[in-house]
Scaffold this active site. Structure first.
Site, PDB file in Angstrom:
ATOM      1  CG  HIS A   1       0.429   2.916  12.433  1.00 56.80           C
ATOM      2  ND1 HIS A   1      -0.968   2.691  12.379  1.00 56.80           N
ATOM      3  CD2 HIS A   1       0.853   2.274  11.381  1.00 56.80           C
ATOM      4  CE1 HIS A   1      -1.285   2.001  11.345  1.00 56.80           C
ATOM      5  NE2 HIS A   1      -0.159   1.538  10.543  1.00 56.80           N
TER       6      HIS A   1
ATOM      7  CD  GLU B   1      -2.890  -2.188   5.392  1.00 58.83           C
ATOM      8  OE1 GLU B   1      -3.138  -3.172   6.069  1.00 58.83           O
ATOM      9  OE2 GLU B   1      -2.478  -1.266   6.033  1.00 58.83           O
ATOM     10  CD  GLU B   2      -1.586   1.812   7.432  1.00 52.05           C
ATOM     11  OE1 GLU B   2      -2.438   1.415   8.194  1.00 52.05           O
ATOM     12  OE2 GLU B   2      -0.606   1.613   7.209  1.00 52.05           O
TER      13      GLU B   2
ATOM     14  CG  ASP C   1      -2.955   3.597   2.443  1.00 51.53           C
ATOM     15  OD1 ASP C   1      -2.432   2.577   2.147  1.00 51.53           O
ATOM     16  OD2 ASP C   1      -4.044   3.569   3.350  1.00 51.53           O
TER      17      ASP C   1
ATOM     18  CG  HIS D   1      -0.396   0.106   2.478  1.00 52.63           C
ATOM     19  ND1 HIS D   1       0.088   1.062   3.156  1.00 52.63           N
ATOM     20  CD2 HIS D   1       0.323  -1.055   3.365  1.00 52.63           C
ATOM     21  CE1 HIS D   1       0.615   0.836   4.442  1.00 52.63           C
ATOM     22  NE2 HIS D   1       0.583  -0.442   4.677  1.00 52.63           N
TER      23      HIS D   1
ATOM     24  CD  GLU E   1       0.980  -3.988   5.966  1.00 51.94           C
ATOM     25  OE1 GLU E   1       1.828  -3.325   6.619  1.00 51.94           O
ATOM     26  OE2 GLU E   1       0.068  -3.655   5.126  1.00 51.94           O
TER      27      GLU E   1
ATOM     28  CG  ASP F   1       2.596   0.494   8.050  1.00 51.76           C
ATOM     29  OD1 ASP F   1       2.323  -0.227   6.880  1.00 51.76           O
ATOM     30  OD2 ASP F   1       2.032   0.608   8.824  1.00 51.76           O
TER      31      ASP F   1
HETATM   32 ZN   LIG Z   1       0.929  -1.217   6.409  1.00 53.57          ZN
END
Ligand SMILES: [Zn+2]
Length: 387
Positions: free
Chosen positions: A360, A139-140, A74, A72, A168, A105
């Site tokens: 994150h 995805e997030e 995003d 991903h 991931e 990520d």
């Molecule tokens: Zn991820």
């Protein structure tokens, strides 16, 4: 020499991607950057976009097995930018790390995948088999119009990979120490227990839903669902919220609401869990309603061709004996594993990427020393699967 070239290439592409502020589900042109690189390698590319979500499908078709890279573009929101040591969308190097939102990520994984394919095809232009990429910008976020939707479109065209690497960030302390070969399922329940509101001094004229629910909830939280299996820990239920009461101390409430979540393994099915819980609540004589939401069923890639290739590739480039794990939250692997027609064999899926300690968070980072090895591991997996 080769390692330095790979390091420089992964580093440059990671930085280029971090500079695009692609907060979910806004791709901000990241997929165009990836598509251009893949087109130059002879990949056919296509956007399977919907509802503001960008999904890039790129394929280089040949005869033999089909290996897909998934990921991903995003990223999650930055949080307060003032708390970042450097601006989150300005890739910055400090103390052996590259900082920026998406560094781990998973923009470094995307860059490593692209460079791995470039290196593989440069040294082996007649590589057999099919290589593809499915990259989403959702995805997030809600993950409805992302990988799940694109798979449905591709499935109708008869397209399905045999093996998939999701980029991931799976690693724990060192690159390659952990690879995910499955995830537990996640099932949410909202239970509403009905009673009759009344004065606490006149309980005979009321029906207290808290008193009615407590024995049932106790039994629910103490229930043994299973003892796990070779791949998974036991299924567990956790109550996350309980709401009842009017705020007044002299009122018996008319209703109680409980939120709970089950993380379940492959010994269980969502339908079976729901049935067990409903039966238990009926046995306690409750007047209730239940609303269910299945976030995702469990998936598992048993030890096979892909896990062997991944383990060998990691050992080759890091010297580590990797751990195949099913812990952690959900990912798009849950949509990829059951891709196909009912009854068809599952897609072998593993998640393999950099360390996840800062994902994150404020000051997300990836170790510079892991960029080239990650590309080399991906390259080694491609060669082991397709050659
Ligand atoms: Zn991820």
């Amino acid at each position: 020499m080769q390692n330095e070239r790979i390091q420089a290439a992964v580093h440059a592409l990671t930085c280029e991607l971090i500079k695009q502020p692609s907060v979910t589900p806004d791709d901000q042109g990241c997929q165009q950057i990836l598509a251009a690189r893949l087109q130059a390698l002879g990949f056919r590319t296509e956007q399977i976009d919907r509802e503001g979500v960008s999904n890039l499908w790129a394929v280089r078709a040949g005869s033999g097995p089909h290996l897909m890279f998934a990921g991903h573009t995003d990223v999650v929101p930055t949080g307060p930018t003032a708390q970042w040591s450097s601006p989150p969308f300005s890739p910055t190097e400090r103390d052996g790390y590259l900082y920026g939102r998406g560094a781990a990520d998973m923009k470094s994984s995307l860059a490593a995948m692209i460079v791995a394919v470039e290196e593989t095809l440069a040294s082996n232009p007649a590589l057999p088999g099919t290589l593809s990429f499915l990259i989403t910008s959702d995805e997030e976020g809600e993950a409805i119009h992302g990988t799940q939707y694109a798979i449905e479109v591709l499935r109708r065209q008869g397209i399905r990979p045999d093996y998939c690497i999701v980029g991931e960030p799976s690693s724990s302390i060192q690159l390659g120490d952990v690879v995910r070969c499955g995830r537990r399922g996640s099932l949410n329940g909202v239970l509403t227990v009905h009673g009759i509101q009344g004065h606490v001094a006149y309980p005979q004229d009321a029906d207290n839903p808290i008193h009615a629910a407590l024995p049932a909830l106790t039994e629910l939280t103490q229930h043994t669902w299973d003892s796990g299996n070779a791949y998974y820990p036991p299924t567990s239920l956790q109550v996350s919220n309980i709401h009842a009461g009017t705020g007044a101390s002299n009122v018996i409430p008319g209703q109680l609401e409980v939120h709970f979540n089950l993380r379940f393994n492959t010994e269980q099915t969502s339908a079976g869990l729901q049935q067990t819980i409903e039966t238990l609540l009926h046995r306690h004589g409750l007047d209730f309603e239940l609303r269910w939401h299945l976030s995702g069923p469990p998936f598992l890639t048993q030890h096979g061709v892909l896990t062997a290739a991944v383990s060998a590739a990691i050992a080759e480039h890091t010297g580590l004996s990797t751990e195949l794990s099913t812990s952690g939250g959900t990912s798009d692997g849950r949509f990829i594993s059951p891709w196909g027609e009912p009854g068809q064999q599952r897609v072998e899926v593993v998640e393999l990427g950099p360390c996840n300690q800062t994902i994150h968070k404020i000051d997300e980072k990836v170790a510079l020393s892991e960029l080239a090895p990650l590309a080399r591991i991906y390259q080694s997996v491609i060669e082991r699967i397709l050659r």
